[in-house]
Design a protein around this motif. Structure first.
Motif, PDB file in Angstrom:
ATOM      1  N   GLU A  19       0.528  -1.091  -0.077  1.00  0.00           N
ATOM      2  CA  GLU A  19       0.327   0.384  -0.047  1.00  0.00           C
ATOM      3  C   GLU A  19       1.045   1.154   0.350  1.00  0.00           C
ATOM      4  O   GLU A  19       2.234   1.146   0.766  1.00  0.00           O
ATOM      5  CB  GLU A  19      -0.928  -0.162   1.076  1.00  0.00           C
ATOM      6  N   THR A  52      -2.107  -2.146  -3.702  1.00  0.00           N
ATOM      7  CA  THR A  52      -3.791  -2.060  -3.388  1.00  0.00           C
ATOM      8  C   THR A  52      -4.759  -1.298  -2.913  1.00  0.00           C
ATOM      9  O   THR A  52      -5.523  -0.730  -2.851  1.00  0.00           O
ATOM     10  CB  THR A  52      -4.593  -3.341  -2.961  1.00  0.00           C
ATOM     11  N   PHE A  53      -3.879  -0.017  -2.164  1.00  0.00           N
ATOM     12  CA  PHE A  53      -4.510   1.128  -1.133  1.00  0.00           C
ATOM     13  C   PHE A  53      -3.619   2.186  -2.098  1.00  0.00           C
ATOM     14  O   PHE A  53      -2.023   2.111  -1.398  1.00  0.00           O
ATOM     15  CB  PHE A  53      -4.401   0.756  -0.061  1.00  0.00           C
ATOM     16  N   ASP A  55      -2.732   6.906  -0.970  1.00  0.00           N
ATOM     17  CA  ASP A  55      -3.756   7.793  -0.331  1.00  0.00           C
ATOM     18  C   ASP A  55      -3.232   9.313  -0.817  1.00  0.00           C
ATOM     19  O   ASP A  55      -2.171   8.894  -1.776  1.00  0.00           O
ATOM     20  CB  ASP A  55      -4.019   7.964   0.765  1.00  0.00           C
ATOM     21  N   ASN A  82      -4.847  -0.088 -11.058  1.00  0.00           N
ATOM     22  CA  ASN A  82      -5.769  -0.431 -10.652  1.00  0.00           C
ATOM     23  C   ASN A  82      -6.751   0.932 -11.026  1.00  0.00           C
ATOM     24  O   ASN A  82      -7.091   2.403 -11.271  1.00  0.00           O
ATOM     25  CB  ASN A  82      -6.664  -1.240  -9.802  1.00  0.00           C
ATOM     26  N   GLN A  83      -7.929   0.691 -11.283  1.00  0.00           N
ATOM     27  CA  GLN A  83      -9.300   1.700 -11.580  1.00  0.00           C
ATOM     28  C   GLN A  83      -8.948   3.108 -10.091  1.00  0.00           C
ATOM     29  O   GLN A  83      -9.345   4.142 -10.199  1.00  0.00           O
ATOM     30  CB  GLN A  83     -10.159   0.813 -11.179  1.00  0.00           C
ATOM     31  N   SER A  84      -9.208   1.996  -9.033  1.00  0.00           N
ATOM     32  CA  SER A  84      -9.129   2.922  -7.493  1.00  0.00           C
ATOM     33  C   SER A  84      -8.155   4.528  -7.667  1.00  0.00           C
ATOM     34  O   SER A  84      -7.895   5.393  -7.397  1.00  0.00           O
ATOM     35  CB  SER A  84      -9.937   2.857  -6.257  1.00  0.00           C
ATOM     36  N   VAL A  85      -6.462   3.802  -7.865  1.00  0.00           N
ATOM     37  CA  VAL A  85      -5.027   5.020  -7.957  1.00  0.00           C
ATOM     38  C   VAL A  85      -5.685   5.176  -9.418  1.00  0.00           C
ATOM     39  O   VAL A  85      -4.954   6.321  -9.558  1.00  0.00           O
ATOM     40  CB  VAL A  85      -4.353   3.281  -8.273  1.00  0.00           C
ATOM     41  N   LYS A  86      -6.124   5.134 -10.256  1.00  0.00           N
ATOM     42  CA  LYS A  86      -6.124   5.876 -11.637  1.00  0.00           C
ATOM     43  C   LYS A  86      -6.891   6.484 -11.122  1.00  0.00           C
ATOM     44  O   LYS A  86      -6.664   8.221 -11.630  1.00  0.00           O
ATOM     45  CB  LYS A  86      -6.776   4.615 -12.454  1.00  0.00           C
ATOM     46  N   LYS A  87      -7.845   7.102 -10.436  1.00  0.00           N
ATOM     47  CA  LYS A  87      -8.973   8.023 -10.539  1.00  0.00           C
ATOM     48  C   LYS A  87      -7.931   8.757  -9.214  1.00  0.00           C
ATOM     49  O   LYS A  87      -8.345   9.827  -9.504  1.00  0.00           O
ATOM     50  CB  LYS A  87     -10.203   7.167  -8.921  1.00  0.00           C
ATOM     51  N   ILE A  88      -7.289   8.274  -7.729  1.00  0.00           N
ATOM     52  CA  ILE A  88      -6.614   9.548  -7.743  1.00  0.00           C
ATOM     53  C   ILE A  88      -5.666   9.976  -8.609  1.00  0.00           C
ATOM     54  O   ILE A  88      -5.806  11.398  -8.012  1.00  0.00           O
ATOM     55  CB  ILE A  88      -6.166   8.933  -6.355  1.00  0.00           C
TER      56      ILE A  88
END
Length: 110
Positions: A19, A52-53, A55, A82-88
């Motif tokens: 992470e 996986t994470f 911030d 991944n989608q969450s990292v790309k969105k950040i």
């Protein structure tokens, strides 16, 4: 974090395995800066396949490495977000500076 350097291509790859948060960023930053200065690559790729994470500390990590690598004449790319990292990264605007590559790193090692 695992590091691979390909002398022929002057390519440095950082495969992040954990992470990315305030705690892990310090270790990643030290290792990345050391290796960038040691190898003097033309291109640095950060591989996020196992992240996986992440911030906001991850944004600072990448922006800082972007500035440091640029100072030394290298370019930075990101891969396997991944989608969450790309969105950040999209929300931060960092993708306007640093491209995402679809390069298959396994092809380089073959």
């Amino acid at each position: 974090m695992e590091t691979e350097f390909f002398e022929k291509d002057k390519l440095l790859i950082f495969k992040i395995l954990d992470e990315i948060d305030d705690h892990s960023v310090k270790t990643i930053r030290r290792k990345a800066d050391y290796d960038i200065e040691k190898y003097m690559p033309k291109k640095v790729i950060f591989d996020f396949e196992n992240v996986t994470f992440m911030d906001s500390a991850g944004i600072g990590l990448i922006v800082g490495r972007y500035k440091f690598a640029k100072l030394l004449g290298a370019k930075i790319e990101l891969t396997k977000l991944n989608q969450s990292v790309k969105k950040i990264f999209e929300m931060s605007g960092i993708l306007k500076l640093i491209p995402i590559t679809d390069m298959n790193i396994n092809e380089i090692t073959a």
